[in-house]
Design an enzyme around this catalytic site. Structure first.
Site, PDB file in Angstrom:
ATOM      1  N   ASN A 155       0.873  -1.172   0.000  1.00 55.82           N
ATOM      2  CA  ASN A 155       0.000   0.000   0.000  1.00 55.82           C
ATOM      3  C   ASN A 155       0.912   1.225   0.000  1.00 55.82           C
ATOM      4  O   ASN A 155       1.452   1.599   1.039  1.00 55.82           O
ATOM      5  CB  ASN A 155      -0.898  -0.025   1.241  1.00 55.82           C
ATOM      6  CG  ASN A 155      -1.899   1.111   1.253  1.00 55.82           C
ATOM      7  OD1 ASN A 155      -1.852   2.004   0.401  1.00 55.82           O
ATOM      8  ND2 ASN A 155      -2.802   1.084   2.212  1.00 55.82           N
TER       9      ASN A 155
ATOM     10  N   ARG B 241      -2.648  -1.975  -3.442  1.00 56.73           N
ATOM     11  CA  ARG B 241      -3.912  -1.274  -3.221  1.00 56.73           C
ATOM     12  C   ARG B 241      -3.880  -0.003  -4.064  1.00 56.73           C
ATOM     13  O   ARG B 241      -2.918   0.762  -4.012  1.00 56.73           O
ATOM     14  CB  ARG B 241      -4.042  -0.903  -1.750  1.00 56.73           C
ATOM     15  CG  ARG B 241      -5.208  -0.003  -1.516  1.00 56.73           C
ATOM     16  CD  ARG B 241      -5.276   0.478  -0.101  1.00 56.73           C
ATOM     17  NE  ARG B 241      -6.418   1.347   0.034  1.00 56.73           N
ATOM     18  CZ  ARG B 241      -6.357   2.566   0.543  1.00 56.73           C
ATOM     19  NH1 ARG B 241      -5.220   3.067   0.965  1.00 56.73           N
ATOM     20  NH2 ARG B 241      -7.445   3.290   0.645  1.00 56.73           N
TER      21      ARG B 241
ATOM     22  N   HIS C  56     -13.345   2.454   0.048  1.00 54.09           N
ATOM     23  CA  HIS C  56     -13.306   1.383   1.061  1.00 54.09           C
ATOM     24  C   HIS C  56     -13.926   0.092   0.517  1.00 54.09           C
ATOM     25  O   HIS C  56     -14.371  -0.755   1.295  1.00 54.09           O
ATOM     26  CB  HIS C  56     -14.083   1.762   2.346  1.00 54.09           C
ATOM     27  CG  HIS C  56     -13.511   2.917   3.105  1.00 54.09           C
ATOM     28  ND1 HIS C  56     -14.301   3.871   3.676  1.00 54.09           N
ATOM     29  CD2 HIS C  56     -12.230   3.251   3.394  1.00 54.09           C
ATOM     30  CE1 HIS C  56     -13.531   4.775   4.291  1.00 54.09           C
ATOM     31  NE2 HIS C  56     -12.270   4.412   4.118  1.00 54.09           N
TER      32      HIS C  56
ATOM     33  N   ARG D 278     -12.510  15.092   7.811  1.00 54.59           N
ATOM     34  CA  ARG D 278     -13.334  15.489   6.659  1.00 54.59           C
ATOM     35  C   ARG D 278     -14.745  15.863   7.110  1.00 54.59           C
ATOM     36  O   ARG D 278     -15.296  15.214   8.005  1.00 54.59           O
ATOM     37  CB  ARG D 278     -13.428  14.354   5.628  1.00 54.59           C
ATOM     38  CG  ARG D 278     -12.111  14.010   4.980  1.00 54.59           C
ATOM     39  CD  ARG D 278     -12.304  13.027   3.833  1.00 54.59           C
ATOM     40  NE  ARG D 278     -11.031  12.440   3.468  1.00 54.59           N
ATOM     41  CZ  ARG D 278     -10.774  11.130   3.477  1.00 54.59           C
ATOM     42  NH1 ARG D 278     -11.711  10.259   3.802  1.00 54.59           N
ATOM     43  NH2 ARG D 278      -9.581  10.686   3.137  1.00 54.59           N
TER      44      ARG D 278
ATOM     45  N   GLU E 110      -8.231  -5.719   4.758  1.00 57.77           N
ATOM     46  CA  GLU E 110      -8.114  -5.400   3.331  1.00 57.77           C
ATOM     47  C   GLU E 110      -6.898  -6.081   2.712  1.00 57.77           C
ATOM     48  O   GLU E 110      -6.943  -6.520   1.566  1.00 57.77           O
ATOM     49  CB  GLU E 110      -8.018  -3.877   3.159  1.00 57.77           C
ATOM     50  CG  GLU E 110      -9.338  -3.201   3.512  1.00 57.77           C
ATOM     51  CD  GLU E 110      -9.203  -1.732   3.840  1.00 57.77           C
ATOM     52  OE1 GLU E 110      -9.461  -0.912   2.966  1.00 57.77           O
ATOM     53  OE2 GLU E 110      -8.834  -1.404   4.984  1.00 57.77           O
TER      54      GLU E 110
END
Ligand code: AMP
Length: 403
Positions: free
Chosen positions: A7, A91, A180, A241, A385
């Site tokens: 990643n 990823r 996601h 956010r 993940e």
């Protein structure tokens, strides 16, 4: 077979090495501060002390070289030779409309990822650096990409189109993509296994609540709607956010505060959410601690955060015309029993009965936190993940070996 999962970010890179037949993590770690003179490589092998190495790592190619050296290190390594790595899975955040599943990397795939730089300017260029770095170090090893957006490519047009002039979609592909996806995909499959029911018969709402957060409505095993949009800014309130807000706030703020568009964009992505409302932290642990000490701003931040998740759950239950189970996952979703309680206590009207004792149990395994009588089940399913990326990579590499 050993599969390496990467990643890559712009100045960091995380890795996990899997032995895939047993789905065991042989080693994992991260390189931080790439491009600086005191970069840090942290390497972990189960049952052994963590190794930290500080050195100058100026680019991703050097970072991957250091990781491979560590994996084959005489003392702390887990492989005798780098040729023992048979596939590398990356990823990648944005796959746009081009990718609805994981793919083997070739020239065409790289071109497509580059075309999507506009849609994910912070992420996709960094992922491409990771891909090039692996190519430079392991030129003969097949590489794959697993996209955060791919799982959501099943959304119907009704849910992914924005109600704005169509030319913007035609020319620039402005639409909802969702993120996601790897996590929503993984936890929905785990939830079906846990419930002992076929995934295609279930109506699920998966809540990935971490530093970034999104809810997904899953029907027939497919993403039907999701709260993040063209970018990860839309939807739930997050660590830093804002999530949903009236788009008119943007021009209004620019005028009133004499800010540039970039400054407002940065404010909404990096200086909003839990951090802005609490005035304390983007970390839910610190917000809850302050709330428990009586801080009113922390309480407001927590209440807004929980309320918005509840609103999405209500909306998605209506969108699917039913609901079998709600899944909580990721850093906050897996660990914050206080937040889960605040959400579930207000969902009694459509059949959620929280079991407080079950809710307070911590476990790395999937578990039920509702009573046996609850009409809608609520599960905590730890996400993974990296494992899904390793599995997809293995499937693709095996297919390649067969042909
Ligand atoms: P993730 O993005 O999935 O890695 O989640 C990271 C976030 O999880 C952190 O920013 C924390 O806010 C949150 N987190 C981790 N542990 C806990 C905990 N025990 N209680 C509440 N939040 C937590």
């Amino acid at each position: 077979m050993n599969i390496l999962v990467i990643n890559a970010g712009s100045s960091s890179l995380k890795y996990q090495l899997y032995e895939i037949s047993t789905e065991t993590v042989l080693a994992k770690g991260r390189v931080e501060r790439i491009g600086m003179d005191s970069s840090i490589l942290t390497h972990e092998v189960d049952g052994q002390p963590e190794v930290k190495e500080v050195s100058e790592i100026l680019d991703h190619t050097t970072a991957i070289k250091k990781v491979l050296d560590m994996l084959t290190h005489r003392k702390v390594g887990v492989l005798s030779n780098i040729t023992d790595i048979k596939g590398v899975g990356h990823r990648v955040v944005h796959g746009g409309e081009s990718f609805s599943e994981s793919v083997l990397i070739d020239q065409q795939v790289k071109l497509e990822i580059r075309k999507l730089f506009d849609l994910a300017p912070l992420h996709n260029p960094a992922h491409m650096m990771g891909i090039a770095a692996v190519e430079a170090n392991l030129p003969d090893v097949p590489q794959t990409v697993v996209f955060d957006t791919a799982f959501h490519q099943t959304m119907p047009k009704m849910t992914y189109m924005y109600a704005i002039p169509k030319v913007l979609y035609r020319k620039h592909k402005i639409r909802k993509y969702g993120f996601h996806g790897t996590s929503h995909d993984y936890v929905s499959k785990r939830a079906a296994e846990f419930l002992g029911r076929p995934l295609r018969e279930l109506k699920l709402i998966s809540c990935h609540i971490g530093n970034g957060a999104s809810c997904t409505a899953i029907m027939d095993g497919k993403s039907f709607d999701t709260s993040m949009g063209m970018t990860p800014l839309e939807g739930l309130m997050m660590g830093t956010r804002s999530g949903d807000l009236d788009p008119a706030v943007v021009p209004f703020t620019i005028n009133k505060e004499d800010l540039t568009l970039n400054e407002v964009n940065s404010m909404l992505n990096k200086h909003s959410g839990l951090l802005a409302v609490s005035g304390i932290s983007s970390d839910m642990r610190e917000v809850v601690e302050a709330m428990n000490e009586g801080d009113a701003n922390a309480k407001l931040a927590f209440d807004m955060y929980a309320y918005r998740i509840r609103k999405y759950i209500g909306a998605y239950a209506a969108a699917m015309n039913g609901l079998d189970a709600i899944i909580f996952t990721a850093g906050v979703g897996e660990n914050s029993d206080v937040l889960r309680k605040a959400i579930c206590e207000q969902l009694t009207f459509f059949g959620v009965q929280l079991d407080e004792a079950r809710n307070s149990v911590r476990s790395p395994e999937p578990r039920r936190i509702t009573t046996d009588e609850s009409k809608v089940e609520v599960l905590v399913v730890p996400t993974n993940e990296e494992l899904l990326i390793a599995r997809d990579t293995y499937t693709i590499v095996k297919e390649l070996q067969r042909n």
